[in-house]
Enzyme design. Structure first.
Site, short mmCIF file in Angstrom:
data_model
loop_
_atom_site.label_atom_id
_atom_site.label_comp_id
_atom_site.label_asym_id
_atom_site.label_seq_id
_atom_site.Cartn_x
_atom_site.Cartn_y
_atom_site.Cartn_z
N LEU A 33 0.81 -1.22 0.00
CA LEU A 33 0.00 0.00 0.00
C LEU A 33 0.84 1.27 0.00
O LEU A 33 1.93 1.31 0.57
CB LEU A 33 -0.91 -0.02 1.24
CG LEU A 33 -1.83 -1.23 1.33
CD1 LEU A 33 -2.67 -1.16 2.61
CD2 LEU A 33 -2.74 -1.34 0.12
N HIS A 34 0.31 2.27 -0.67
CA HIS A 34 0.93 3.60 -0.70
C HIS A 34 -0.17 4.63 -0.54
O HIS A 34 -1.35 4.26 -0.35
CB HIS A 34 1.71 3.78 -2.01
CG HIS A 34 0.92 3.45 -3.24
ND1 HIS A 34 -0.21 4.14 -3.59
CD2 HIS A 34 1.07 2.47 -4.18
CE1 HIS A 34 -0.71 3.62 -4.70
NE2 HIS A 34 0.05 2.61 -5.07
N HIS A 37 -3.54 4.23 -2.39
CA HIS A 37 -4.51 3.33 -1.75
C HIS A 37 -5.12 4.01 -0.52
O HIS A 37 -6.32 3.93 -0.29
CB HIS A 37 -3.81 2.05 -1.27
CG HIS A 37 -3.18 1.23 -2.36
ND1 HIS A 37 -1.82 1.08 -2.47
CD2 HIS A 37 -3.72 0.50 -3.37
CE1 HIS A 37 -1.54 0.28 -3.48
NE2 HIS A 37 -2.67 -0.08 -4.07
N LYS A 149 -6.10 6.12 -11.46
CA LYS A 149 -4.81 5.63 -11.96
C LYS A 149 -5.01 4.49 -12.96
O LYS A 149 -4.35 4.41 -13.98
CB LYS A 149 -3.97 5.17 -10.76
CG LYS A 149 -2.89 4.19 -11.05
CD LYS A 149 -1.62 4.90 -11.37
CE LYS A 149 -0.44 3.97 -11.50
NZ LYS A 149 -0.66 2.57 -11.33
N VAL A 176 -3.15 9.84 -7.21
CA VAL A 176 -2.24 10.45 -6.23
C VAL A 176 -0.82 10.30 -6.77
O VAL A 176 -0.42 9.22 -7.19
CB VAL A 176 -2.38 9.77 -4.85
CG1 VAL A 176 -1.40 10.36 -3.86
CG2 VAL A 176 -3.81 9.90 -4.34
N LEU A 184 1.80 7.31 -8.01
CA LEU A 184 2.17 6.26 -7.05
C LEU A 184 1.70 4.91 -7.58
O LEU A 184 0.61 4.78 -8.11
CB LEU A 184 1.52 6.54 -5.69
CG LEU A 184 2.06 7.76 -4.94
CD1 LEU A 184 1.28 7.97 -3.64
CD2 LEU A 184 3.54 7.60 -4.64
N SER A 185 2.58 3.92 -7.41
CA SER A 185 2.26 2.56 -7.86
C SER A 185 3.12 1.59 -7.06
O SER A 185 4.28 1.89 -6.75
CB SER A 185 2.59 2.41 -9.35
OG SER A 185 2.69 1.04 -9.69
#
Ligand code: AMP
Length: 281
Positions: A33-34, A37, A149, A176, A184-185
């Site tokens: 998670l980032h 999420h 995303k 994001v 972010l991924s």
């Protein structure tokens, strides 16, 4: 926070919540998670009584040559993050809980699933819609959140929910980005520092194209070219696809008008990255 491993346990918990007339907000993820999420989780916290997050690396959406085995898995770190967000339940089943007899029953959204990501990754969206359908059946959320995303995934899941009268309300939240504008991924962890630096050109390219439209460009090919030139200036980047499509049917647009998406899949070394921007005229 409770971690649930079994389909029947998750089902019983959802039944109790719904019987008490409380709402369930659901965020399906593959973990690692980032903040992308967590933005979904935070929104669900605001909008629902109980929040369920699933962490399941779904084998059915990976092709035979893709990174299912190498996909990052960090359940302890993830659950710590979710405790801090005040999440109520993490549903993290083993693959054979979700696919007890092999993935014998599939859900597929025709046409939309064969474009863009679907063309590069045959069978990918059948895996996505099948697992999302299963998760929605198990968790029975009032509201489910997905990220822009994965723009094509969002369109396809919406179509599935509408077509099958599933009744779950769908929320799509904006991309994001990190401080350097890279989306972010979970796969960003695989980038070398040089690849990471180059990856910024994906965002720069997409936004250069959007700026071109804002400055009056109306030729779809020129818009795509404006993005492609920026991306291809980076040696380690290789464009898989970069297309200006309409926001509903995901078909290449004949003219620059309405609500469109400029969508990109780009390899940075061996890591495949997705990004997109909305362009409206
Ligand atoms: P994944 O774990 O990659 O399957 O992603 C789970 C959900 O988080 C999907 O709905 C994604 O679209 C969403 N998501 C992933 N990255 C981002 C991001 N950078 N911004 C917003 N949502 C994201």
């Amino acid at each position: 926070m409770e971690i649930i491993r079994k389909v029947h346990s998750m089902g019983e918990i959802s039944s109790q919540i719904l019987a008490a007339r409380r709402t369930i907000g659901f965020v399906p993820t593959m973990g690692s998670l980032h903040d992308g999420h967590l933005a979904l989780v935070r929104r669900m916290k605001q909008l629902s009584d109980v929040v369920v997050v699933s962490i399941f690396v779904n084998p059915a959406q990976f092709g035979p040559d893709e990174d299912y085995r190498e996909y990052p898995r960090q359940l302890t770190r993830d659950t710590d993050l979710l405790i801090a967000e005040g999440v109520d339940y993490v549903f993290s089943p083993e693959p054979d809980e979700i696919y007890p007899e092999g993935p014998a029953t599939y859900v597929e959204v025709e046409d939309l699933s064969t474009r863009l990501e679907g063309a590069s990754r045959p069978g990918h969206f059948r895996g996505v819609t099948t697992v999302v359908m299963k998760l929605l059946q198990i968790v029975r959320p009032t509201l489910a959140a997905f990220g822009q995303k994965d723009a094509q995934q969002a369109v396809i899941v919406r179509r599935m929910i509408d077509n099958l009268f599933l009744g779950t309300e769908l929320l799509i939240l904006p991309i994001v980005r990190d401080e350097d504008d890279v989306a972010l991924s979970s796969r960003n962890a695989n980038l070398s520092s040089g690849e990471r630096r180059s990856a910024r050109a994906i965002y720069r390219g997409l936004f250069a194209a959007r700026a071109a439209v804002e400055a009056g460009e109306r030729d779809p090919e020129a818009v795509v070219r404006a993005a492609r030139e920026v991306v291809e200036a980076e040696e380690v980047l290789r464009v898989d696809y970069l297309e200006l499509v309409d926001g509903e049917l995901l078909r290449p647009v004949p003219a620059v008008e309405g609500r469109m998406l400029l969508v990109a899949a780009v390899y940075a070394g061996s890591t495949r990255l997705l990004d997109n921007v909305e362009i409206s005229v």
